[in-house]
Scaffold this motif. Structure first.
Motif, PDB file in Angstrom:
ATOM      1  N   VAL A  84      -7.181   2.315   4.837  1.00  0.00           N
ATOM      2  CA  VAL A  84      -7.266   0.923   4.948  1.00  0.00           C
ATOM      3  C   VAL A  84      -6.097   0.299   5.347  1.00  0.00           C
ATOM      4  CG1 VAL A  84      -8.289  -1.042   4.017  1.00  0.00           C
ATOM      5  CG2 VAL A  84      -9.299   1.056   3.950  1.00  0.00           C
ATOM      6  N   TRP A  99       0.897  -1.186  -0.088  1.00  0.00           N
ATOM      7  CA  TRP A  99       0.065  -0.066   0.043  1.00  0.00           C
ATOM      8  C   TRP A  99       0.717   1.305   0.014  1.00  0.00           C
ATOM      9  CZ3 TRP A  99       0.038   3.683   3.898  1.00  0.00           C
ATOM     10  CH2 TRP A  99       0.501   3.145   5.105  1.00  0.00           C
ATOM     11  N   LEU A 145      -8.888   9.640  -4.164  1.00  0.00           N
ATOM     12  CA  LEU A 145      -9.737   8.990  -3.487  1.00  0.00           C
ATOM     13  C   LEU A 145      -9.067   7.638  -3.374  1.00  0.00           C
ATOM     14  CD1 LEU A 145     -13.183   9.630  -5.215  1.00  0.00           C
ATOM     15  CD2 LEU A 145     -12.255  10.271  -2.979  1.00  0.00           C
ATOM     16  N   VAL A 146      -8.279   7.001  -4.226  1.00  0.00           N
ATOM     17  CA  VAL A 146      -7.613   5.803  -4.238  1.00  0.00           C
ATOM     18  C   VAL A 146      -6.379   5.854  -2.935  1.00  0.00           C
ATOM     19  CG1 VAL A 146      -6.117   4.028  -5.498  1.00  0.00           C
ATOM     20  CG2 VAL A 146      -8.278   5.000  -6.551  1.00  0.00           C
ATOM     21  N   PHE A 187      -7.797   5.929   0.280  1.00  0.00           N
ATOM     22  CA  PHE A 187      -8.410   4.558   0.628  1.00  0.00           C
ATOM     23  C   PHE A 187      -7.119   3.714   1.197  1.00  0.00           C
ATOM     24  CE2 PHE A 187      -8.435   0.030  -0.511  1.00  0.00           C
ATOM     25  CZ  PHE A 187      -9.549  -0.310   0.189  1.00  0.00           C
TER      26      PHE A 187
END
Length: 148
Positions: free
Chosen positions: A145, A88, A137-138, A141
């Motif tokens: 998360v 991530w 937005l990605v 996230f």
């Protein structure tokens, strides 16, 4: 330990700076389309477009650089809580680079054309802004998360 934990004062200060820089860097993604729609056909729109383009170059793009630099710092001082090897984190870095490329290579040149009177550049500005919004937005996230 003062540095090296996510609950340290240095980490918390960097996190606040990171969040503030994100807010500043992405403010035009939300505000500028609304302003452009509101002023469509208004003679003042040309001057506003030039001001928005100048702000993108002098405020928002530097804030986007701060977002990335401080983000690297956050990973570096997290004492292993976060690592560049985590998927991530790598994905967020890649998307940050893509966002910077879209802003620098697509949006800023189109805003210059738009400020110079080229109404056809509006479509490019909108498309670039839409792409940046989606990528943001990605990234949000990924930051919240932390998958993987």
């Amino acid at each position: 330990m003062l540095i090296g934990r996510v609950d340290s004062g240095v980490y918390q200060l960097l996190l606040i700076l990171h969040i503030v820089a994100v807010i500043v860097a992405f403010a035009p993604t939300v505000a500028h389309p609304m302003l452009r729609n509101r002023l469509r056909g208004d003679p003042a729109a040309g001057g506003l477009g030039a001001a928005m383009g100048a702000a993108n170059r002098t405020v928002y793009l530097p804030a986007l650089v701060v977002v990335g630099v401080v983000g690297f710092g956050l990973v570096a001082v997290s004492d292993g809580a976060y690592a560049f090897s985590k998927p991530w984190v790598g994905a967020a870095i890649l998307l940050w680079l893509i966002i910077a490329a879209v802003v620098g290579a697509v949006i800023l040149p189109a805003e210059r054309l738009l400020a110079g009177g080229d109404a056809s550049a509006e479509r490019t500005v909108r498309a670039g802004g839409g792409a940046v919004s989606l990528l943001l937005l990605v990234v949000l996230f990924l930051m919240v998360v932390k998958p993987g």
